[in-house]
Scaffold this motif. Structure first.
Motif: not given
Length: 410
Positions: A291, A293, A298
């Motif tokens: 994951h 972020e 991004e």
């Protein structure tokens, strides 16, 4: 005084960075606009006994121009002759010095797919050069030279002239060029880093745990890992002692790319492909990013992680005290070479083979089987802070303090 400090800087690059010995050849990769300091370094190299010094000048604007105006179908075209000549130079015992400008926003807004295409096309030709560098088979060093664009990025509140003066003063202090006997000062600094890595090598930790308010990450260490830092020894026919990064404040080693678990948050802005990402968080499981972020840009971080399989794991873990001169400067310098020496950090991508027993002679497959990471990228990002705790974990589960509140615990 300023002129003397510039002379000192050139001496540091030649005598400490390259560890230049009589009879060696040097290839300098520099940027258009840095002719004056490049000429000074060439002079210092010849005075130190260099047999031949060659210089290649690059223009950092040319990549942006190509991305904006070239036919996208041609972006995988590569000047193979250049890389072949560089590799031949290294195989003959030559050393490399990279002097560059810092343009943290030069590729901001560019098509990430185009950037990925050019990088992938170039990698097969860069790989053998990169492997020689990461296996201690060549003496090499790099540093970044102040220019107006970088200065205004670091000191936006100052006029252009004052910002450039302030940045020069900052960099000369950080690289210890303001000292009376900078080469001797560097020798003492390198010794202190050697003392740190000697203790870490004695401990034979199986893993490190990093923890602060936003990070809880366990980084397994490869079996047979070796802590490095300060200077390296190039097996180049001269057995050259060199310092790859000017400045350097780190000791570092090889993670086991299959044993990385937890969440880590960056603590400094990261310049990736000419674009600055301010903060981002990565979650790892069994050595892979599961994951991500980011507070901005991004898509740039995602493009980096998508370069190849190795970009999804780590190839380096490094320890830097919060009290380092770069950290004490108090603001980011927007370049990995400097910012990575402000804080403990990890690197996505390729691992250093000299950080593994026998690693320099391993094939890619052998290196990966031993826990090393192979990739066309190597991107450091900073995770250290004044509240960072680092524990070394031994085979029996015993935890030993390595850093407390961002400072050495030993």
């Amino acid at each position: 005084m300023f002129e003397q400090h510039i002379e000192n800087f050139a001496d540091i690059l030649v005598q400490v960075g390259l560890g230049l010995q009589k009879g060696q050849m040097v290839s300098i990769s520099s940027h258009v606009g840095l002719e004056d300091i490049t000429r000074l370094v060439v002079q210092k190299a010849y005075q130190a006994g260099a047999k031949l010094v060659e210089v290649e000048y690059r223009d950092p604007e040319l990549q942006r121009i190509r991305l904006e105006h070239a036919d996208p179908e041609t972006l995988d075209a590569v000047s193979e002759w250049f890389f072949k000549a560089r590799l031949e130079f290294l195989e003959r015992g030559g050393s490399l010095l990279n002097l560059s400008m810092n343009r943290p926003d030069i590729l901001k807004g560019q098509d990430q797919e185009k950037l990925t295409r050019t990088t992938r096309a170039t990698y097969p030709f860069i790989k053998p050069i990169q492997q020689r560098m990461m296996s201690d088979k060549v003496a090499w060093s790099l540093s970044v030279i102040p220019d107006q664009e970088w200065a205004s990025k670091v000191f936006p509140e100052l006029s252009a002239e004052d910002a450039l003066t302030a940045l020069w003063d900052t960099i000369l202090k950080i690289v210890r060029a303001d000292q009376d006997n900078p080469v001797e000062v560097w020798k003492q600094h390198v010794k202190s880093l050697h003392d740190r890595k000697a203790w870490l090598n004695q401990q034979n930790f199986q893993a490190l745990r990093f923890k602060n308010a936003h990070t809880d990450l366990i980084v397994g260490l490869a079996k047979g890992h070796i802590w490095a830092g300060g200077s390296g020894l190039a097996h180049d026919g001269f057995e050259t002692e060199f310092v790859a990064n000017i400045p350097t404040e780190e000791v570092f080693t090889l993670p086991d790319r299959t044993r990385i678990d937890g969440t880590v948050r960056s603590t400094y802005p990261l310049s990736v492909r000419g674009t600055v990402i301010d903060h981002f968080t990565l979650t790892f499981k069994d050595g892979r990013v599961t994951h991500m972020e980011a507070s901005n840009n991004e898509e740039v971080l995602q493009a980096l992680l998508s370069m190849d399989e190795g970009a999804m794991s780590l190839g380096e873990v490094a320890l830097v005290p919060h009290s380092s001169p770069i950290s004490q400067f108090g603001r980011p310098l927007y370049h990995g070479l400097f910012d990575e020496n402000a804080a403990s950090h990890v690197a996505l991508g390729a691992g250093y083979r000299f950080c593994l027993e026998g690693g320099s002679e391993m094939s890619d497959e052998q290196f990966q089987k031993a826990g090393g990471n192979v990739s066309q990228v190597h991107m450091d990002f900073m995770i250290g802070s004044k509240d960072m705790q680092v524990m070394g974990i031994k085979a029996d589960g015993q935890e030993v303090p390595v850093m407390q509140n961002g400072e050495w615990a030993f």
